[in-house]
Design an enzyme around this catalytic site. Structure first.
Site, PDB file in Angstrom:
ATOM      1  CB  CYS A   1      -0.726  -6.832  -0.436  1.00  0.00           C
ATOM      2  SG  CYS A   1      -2.459  -6.683  -0.396  1.00  0.00           S
TER       3      CYS A   1
ATOM      4  CB  CYS B   1      -3.048  -7.797  -3.314  1.00  0.00           C
ATOM      5  SG  CYS B   1      -2.949  -5.742  -2.865  1.00  0.00           S
TER       6      CYS B   1
END
Length: 267
Positions: free
Chosen positions: A124, A121
């Protein structure tokens, strides 16, 4: 040691180690250059130089055998992954469903932030350094990391489908809020942290995950997790109390007679 011999002529080596065998001059150590004067053989070249190349022994190359490298094998210091960098003492990664449940139950009145992330991600990865700074500035807050790639089935039961995603828990109140944010919406995380960080005393035991969530986790067959309802657990733990025995007729009649006597004396 090799011998160099020339028949029918004279051998004039540069080295003086010569010997005679059957009328033939021989050199015991092969020189690099030997001059030959041949009288019996007529040639356009009356005199010539016979050159013996000196053969040098080269060192052997190391013998290398190629073999498959085992998975996870590294040479030198281990390279830290991005979600392992910058971790603070109050940050740790969850290993299992039971670990998450126990960590929330044993937190007491401490504020707990559950961080759902994925190694693939980009949001993230970008947000991770900022979360580490928040953890450093708030050492009394516990930050739990949940790797989505390792615990996909658990995240599915927890209804976490957007990353990065955060849960806030505290004491007897249980889950306070849950939301997703990025570096552009980091103010949402700051506001939630400022709102729920002040110390407060919870009246009651630490709640952790709701019972409906625990039952959903226990119903997931892919997870090694079991949970029993509170009502059933209380029935198993609490001892059976026998019903009260009725009063015996003797005691009842005696108490009535005493009551009559008291009434008669008052008259």
């Amino acid at each position: 040691m090799a011998e160099v011999c020339v028949k029918g002529g004279f051998v004039l080596p540069s080295s003086r180690n010569l010997s005679r065998k059957g009328g033939v001059l021989c050199s015991l150590s092969p020189p690099s250059t030997i001059e030959i004067k041949d009288r019996s053989h007529k040639s356009d070249f009356s005199e010539g130089r016979l050159v013996f190349p000196v053969r040098r022994i080269r060192p052997l190359k190391p013998f290398v055998v190629s073999s498959p490298v085992p998975k996870g094998f590294t040479i030198g210091p281990k390279t830290m992954k991005w979600w392992e960098q910058g971790l603070q003492p109050n940050m740790r990664e969850i290993e299992s469903t039971q670990d998450l449940v126990d960590s929330l139950r044993n937190a007491g009145d401490k504020l707990v932030v559950v961080d759902f992330f994925s190694p693939s991600c980009p949001g993230c990865k970008t947000l991770h350094p900022k979360i580490c700074k928040f953890a450093e500035a708030n050492p009394d807050v516990l930050f739990l990391q949940v790797n989505y790639e390792k615990h996909k089935s658990m995240c599915y039961s927890l209804h976490v489908h957007v990353l990065p995603f955060f849960w806030f828990f505290r004491g007897a109140q249980g889950r306070l809020c849950g939301f997703s944010c990025t570096t552009q919406t980091i103010k949402k995380f700051k506001d939630a942290l400022a709102k729920h960080t002040p110390e407060r005393c919870s009246l009651g035991p630490t709640k952790g995950l709701d019972e409906s969530v625990l039952l959903a986790l226990a119903a997931n067959k892919e997870l090694n997790f079991s949970y029993t309802k509170k009502e059933e657990a209380e029935k198993e733990v609490s001892p059976s109390i026998p019903p009260l025995a009725p009063l015996s007729p003797v005691l009842a009649s005696g108490s009535m007679e005493k009551g009559k006597e008291l009434v008669s004396t008052e008259r």
